[in-house]
Design a protein around this motif. Structure first.
Motif, PDB file in Angstrom:
ATOM      1  N   LEU A   1      34.576  31.584  34.038  1.00  0.00           N
ATOM      2  CA  LEU A   1      34.382  33.025  34.241  1.00  0.00           C
ATOM      3  C   LEU A   1      33.483  33.280  35.455  1.00  0.00           C
ATOM      4  O   LEU A   1      33.390  32.463  36.350  1.00  0.00           O
ATOM      5  N   GLY A   2      32.815  34.396  35.450  1.00  0.00           N
ATOM      6  CA  GLY A   2      32.005  34.823  36.588  1.00  0.00           C
ATOM      7  C   GLY A   2      32.588  36.128  37.105  1.00  0.00           C
ATOM      8  O   GLY A   2      33.679  36.528  36.694  1.00  0.00           O
ATOM      9  N   ASP A   3      31.839  36.808  37.982  1.00  0.00           N
ATOM     10  CA  ASP A   3      32.321  38.083  38.541  1.00  0.00           C
ATOM     11  C   ASP A   3      33.591  37.836  39.345  1.00  0.00           C
ATOM     12  O   ASP A   3      33.538  37.395  40.499  1.00  0.00           O
ATOM     13  N   GLY A   4      34.726  38.132  38.763  1.00  0.00           N
ATOM     14  CA  GLY A   4      36.007  37.852  39.422  1.00  0.00           C
ATOM     15  C   GLY A   4      36.557  39.044  40.183  1.00  0.00           C
ATOM     16  O   GLY A   4      37.500  38.915  40.968  1.00  0.00           O
ATOM     17  N   ARG A   5      35.991  40.211  39.921  1.00  0.00           N
ATOM     18  CA  ARG A   5      36.464  41.397  40.652  1.00  0.00           C
ATOM     19  C   ARG A   5      35.323  42.378  40.892  1.00  0.00           C
ATOM     20  O   ARG A   5      35.543  43.580  41.015  1.00  0.00           O
TER      21      ARG A   5
ATOM     22  N   ARG B   1      40.055  33.349  40.008  1.00  0.00           N
ATOM     23  CA  ARG B   1      41.179  32.491  39.575  1.00  0.00           C
ATOM     24  C   ARG B   1      42.461  33.023  40.206  1.00  0.00           C
ATOM     25  O   ARG B   1      42.473  33.275  41.398  1.00  0.00           O
TER      26      ARG B   1
ATOM     27  N   ASP C   1      30.956  47.613  30.182  1.00  0.00           N
ATOM     28  CA  ASP C   1      32.271  47.014  30.430  1.00  0.00           C
ATOM     29  C   ASP C   1      33.334  47.534  29.461  1.00  0.00           C
ATOM     30  O   ASP C   1      33.568  46.972  28.391  1.00  0.00           O
TER      31      ASP C   1
ATOM     32  N   ARG D   1      50.414  45.259  36.554  1.00  0.00           N
ATOM     33  CA  ARG D   1      49.697  44.917  35.325  1.00  0.00           C
ATOM     34  C   ARG D   1      50.663  44.891  34.147  1.00  0.00           C
ATOM     35  O   ARG D   1      51.587  45.725  34.082  1.00  0.00           O
TER      36      ARG D   1
ATOM     37  N   TYR E   1      28.671  33.293  35.502  1.00  0.00           N
ATOM     38  CA  TYR E   1      28.486  33.257  34.048  1.00  0.00           C
ATOM     39  C   TYR E   1      29.684  32.618  33.382  1.00  0.00           C
ATOM     40  O   TYR E   1      30.759  32.485  33.986  1.00  0.00           O
TER      41      TYR E   1
ATOM     42  N   ALA F   1      43.850  35.897  39.708  1.00  0.00           N
ATOM     43  CA  ALA F   1      43.958  37.362  39.622  1.00  0.00           C
ATOM     44  C   ALA F   1      43.596  38.034  40.950  1.00  0.00           C
ATOM     45  O   ALA F   1      43.098  37.395  41.871  1.00  0.00           O
ATOM     46  N   ASP F   2      43.836  39.341  41.031  1.00  0.00           N
ATOM     47  CA  ASP F   2      43.784  40.030  42.322  1.00  0.00           C
ATOM     48  C   ASP F   2      42.423  40.628  42.684  1.00  0.00           C
ATOM     49  O   ASP F   2      42.249  41.159  43.775  1.00  0.00           O
ATOM     50  N   GLY F   3      41.477  40.568  41.759  1.00  0.00           N
ATOM     51  CA  GLY F   3      40.145  41.117  42.066  1.00  0.00           C
ATOM     52  C   GLY F   3      40.098  42.638  42.067  1.00  0.00           C
ATOM     53  O   GLY F   3      39.138  43.229  42.533  1.00  0.00           O
ATOM     54  N   ARG F   4      41.150  43.252  41.564  1.00  0.00           N
ATOM     55  CA  ARG F   4      41.260  44.716  41.639  1.00  0.00           C
ATOM     56  C   ARG F   4      41.102  45.371  40.270  1.00  0.00           C
ATOM     57  O   ARG F   4      41.244  44.734  39.224  1.00  0.00           O
TER      58      ARG F   4
ATOM     59  N   ASN G   1      30.600  39.997  27.820  1.00  0.00           N
ATOM     60  CA  ASN G   1      30.506  41.460  27.838  1.00  0.00           C
ATOM     61  C   ASN G   1      29.299  41.959  27.052  1.00  0.00           C
ATOM     62  O   ASN G   1      29.214  43.135  26.715  1.00  0.00           O
TER      63      ASN G   1
HETATM   64  P1  AMP Z   1      36.865  41.658  31.492  1.00  0.00           P
HETATM   65  O1  AMP Z   1      37.995  41.553  30.535  1.00  0.00           O
HETATM   66  O2  AMP Z   1      36.982  42.834  32.439  1.00  0.00           O
HETATM   67  O3  AMP Z   1      35.531  41.605  30.833  1.00  0.00           O
HETATM   68  O4  AMP Z   1      36.990  40.375  32.431  1.00  0.00           O
HETATM   69  C1  AMP Z   1      36.903  39.048  31.960  1.00  0.00           C
HETATM   70  C2  AMP Z   1      36.821  38.115  33.133  1.00  0.00           C
HETATM   71  O5  AMP Z   1      38.027  38.153  33.901  1.00  0.00           O
HETATM   72  C3  AMP Z   1      35.709  38.417  34.104  1.00  0.00           C
HETATM   73  O6  AMP Z   1      35.200  37.203  34.575  1.00  0.00           O
HETATM   74  C4  AMP Z   1      36.391  39.197  35.204  1.00  0.00           C
HETATM   75  O7  AMP Z   1      35.708  39.089  36.416  1.00  0.00           O
HETATM   76  C5  AMP Z   1      37.756  38.534  35.245  1.00  0.00           C
HETATM   77  N1  AMP Z   1      38.813  39.466  35.658  1.00  0.00           N
HETATM   78  C6  AMP Z   1      39.385  40.448  34.931  1.00  0.00           C
HETATM   79  N2  AMP Z   1      40.327  41.090  35.645  1.00  0.00           N
HETATM   80  C7  AMP Z   1      40.346  40.526  36.868  1.00  0.00           C
HETATM   81  C8  AMP Z   1      41.106  40.740  38.075  1.00  0.00           C
HETATM   82  N3  AMP Z   1      42.037  41.691  38.153  1.00  0.00           N
HETATM   83  N4  AMP Z   1      40.837  39.946  39.122  1.00  0.00           N
HETATM   84  C9  AMP Z   1      39.902  38.988  39.063  1.00  0.00           C
HETATM   85  N5  AMP Z   1      39.173  38.720  37.978  1.00  0.00           N
HETATM   86  C10 AMP Z   1      39.381  39.482  36.884  1.00  0.00           C
END
Ligand code: AMP
Ligand code: MG
Length: 472
Positions: free
Chosen positions: A91-95, A124, A267, A167, A79, A126-129, A258
């Motif tokens: 963007l997209g499912d990053g974690r 990108r 979210d 963080r 997405y 980020a750590d995926g956590r 979101n």
């Molecule tokens: P959010 O603010 O949680 O709605 O996230 C916004 C975007 O950033 C989404 O695409 C998330 O998958 C990505 N994202 C947020 N935090 C992380 C993270 N720690 N690692 C990887 N992707 C992230």
């Protein structure tokens, strides 16, 4: 553990998203974590999934939603989205990923989606956590909103995963977690926005056909189904916004990634419940301009619906989209009024006096800054039918009694007198039902977190969840 005995591994998943094809997702693997501590399991959700809580062991949760031992495709959804007004195509499912989809006993389809399960092609740098505090906050937000009547995703499990994370917005190193959330869908406004960006009209159609069939089953499969879908989405989002506003909830980050295509709230990052009625209250420390302030939520949600017209206009007439959106203000106003009157103890039976009471209440709360939550909680706790004849007794036991104006008390008394004496119990029941005594204010969350971080004491967290789940 025998896999065959684990209901999560045996349950029948319905691959609706998977069947749409890989234009919409990437198959990913979960991270391997050094430890797994089940910190929360939401037994309240199990009957909906046809499961009996006694038959699901803690180990089953850990194996499925911490070790991710299932042999099934995990889908990181693709997405884009408008973030603070700017288009972000990265963007997209990053974690997280879509773990699977399950048909509930209510015949609705539900997503199990992860957050904090590891890196994906969309992480990108980020750590995926997910931090443990972030997981704790999301569990609490969903349970609190649910008890307040907001249509929301809920957390099914919270598992601490034994890593140290860094963080900017938490004292670091900080503990890690992974959650699984149950929601209607993880398809977002941004899912359609990405397809517009790619100019894939075919994929928009295919996705919408599925969305309508699955999440809007009342819309018949006719030529005008897309405009009916948009009109219904406008209604659902207007109602959701009214639910947040009445609950005193500020989501904090209403970017289009979101916003769920089902009109459900989900979210929860830097959200907050308002301490007092203040339309300029912001929840996210990085929201410098107040774009996503409490009072802006209806405007922003309407704006998000408006920019959603870009992808939708690829498959339907612009004029129909405009007609659909033109209903937003009425839907919002009517639903907000109805919800607020319920919080004040009334159903829709006050007529013009209802408007008067609502205006007087908002003015009072705005001008005095009486705690938004305490005001309604006191109304529920202190209600007495003698208030019909003696307005000076109204809220007499509240600490904020001196701030309550005679004007407001007279108005409230007048409204009570519109209701037959024999129906005073109904007023009282509504007050109690719509105004739980426990509010998820930030200091409370911080105190729960302090016990966890300083003593690894999870009792205050469990107690709070219990109170939220039982409307105490
Ligand atoms: P959010 O603010 O949680 O709605 O996230 C916004 C975007 O950033 C989404 O695409 C998330 O998958 C990505 N994202 C947020 N935090 C992380 C993270 N720690 N690692 C990887 N992707 C992230
Ligand atoms: Mg998000």
């Amino acid at each position: 553990m025998e896999k065959s005995s684990n209901p999560w591994l045996n349950i029948e998943y319905e691959p609706v998203m998977e069947n749409l094809g890989d234009d919409y997702y990437d198959v990913v693997a979960a991270a391997e974590f050094p430890a797994h501590f089940l910190r929360f399991r939401n037994d309240k959700l199990l009957p909906l999934l046809g499961l009996s809580p006694d038959l699901v062991e803690d180990g089953h949760f850990i194996d499925a939603f911490g070790r991710f031992s299932a042999v099934r495709p995990f889908l990181a959804l693709r997405y884009h989205g408008y973030q603070f007004g700017a288009y972000n195509p990265f963007l997209g499912d990053g974690r997280g990923f879509l773990y699977g989809q399950i048909r509930g006993v209510d015949n609705n389809l539900y997503d199990l989606g992860t957050k904090g399960s590891g890196r994906t092609p969309y992480s990108r740098t980020a750590d995926g956590r997910l931090t443990l505090k972030g997981g704790v906050r999301e569990v609490l937000a969903a349970e609190a909103l649910h008890q307040l009547g907001v249509k929301t995703s809920r957390c099914l499990s919270l598992i601490e995963t034994g890593e140290s994370l860094w963080r900017g917005d938490e004292p670091s190193p900080t503990r890690s977690s992974v959650i699984v959330r149950l929601s209607k869908s993880h398809i977002r406004f941004g899912t359609l926005e990405r397809l517009h960006y790619l100019q894939r009209r075919d994929l928009i159609r295919k996705l919408l056909d599925s969305v309508i069939a699955v999440y809007y089953p009342d819309i018949p499969d006719t030529e005008d189904k897309y405009s009916n879908f948009y009109a219904e989405l406008v209604k659902r989002i207007a109602h959701l916004t009214a639910q947040w506003m009445a609950a005193g909830f500020c989501h904090g980050v209403l970017n289009t990634d979101n916003m769920s295509i089902t009109g459900e709230s989900f979210d929860y990052g830097p959200y907050a419940f308002i301490p007092a009625y203040d339309t300029q209250f912001t929840a996210a420390s990085f929201d410098y301009g107040g774009r996503y302030s409490y009072g802006n939520q209806p405007y922003i949600c309407k704006f998000n619906l408006e920019i959603l017209q870009l992808p939708l206009a690829m498959v339907m007439a612009q004029s129909e989209l405009e007609v659909g959106l033109s209903q937003f203000d009425d839907y919002y106003q009517q639903h907000y009024q109805q919800l607020m009157l319920k919080k004040l103890g009334y159903s829709n039976d006050l007529g013009i006096l209802g408007n008067e009471l609502l205006t007087a209440t908002i003015n009072l709360l705005r001008d005095t800054k009486i705690s938004y939550h305490d005001f309604f909680a006191e109304l529920a706790q202190g209600f007495n039918s003698s208030w019909r004849s003696h307005s000076n007794l109204i809220l007499e036991n509240a600490t904020f009694y001196p701030q309550v104006t005679a004007n407001w008390r007279n108005c409230y008394r007048k409204c009570l007198n519109q209701i037959p004496l024999v129906e005073m119990d109904l007023v009282s029941d509504r007050l109690v039902n719509y105004n739980p005594q426990t509010a998820l204010m930030r200091p409370l969350i911080e105190s729960v977190w302090q016990a966890i971080t300083e003593e690894n004491d999870w009792q205050p967290f469990s107690n709070l969840v219990h109170k939220l789940q039982h409307k105490m």
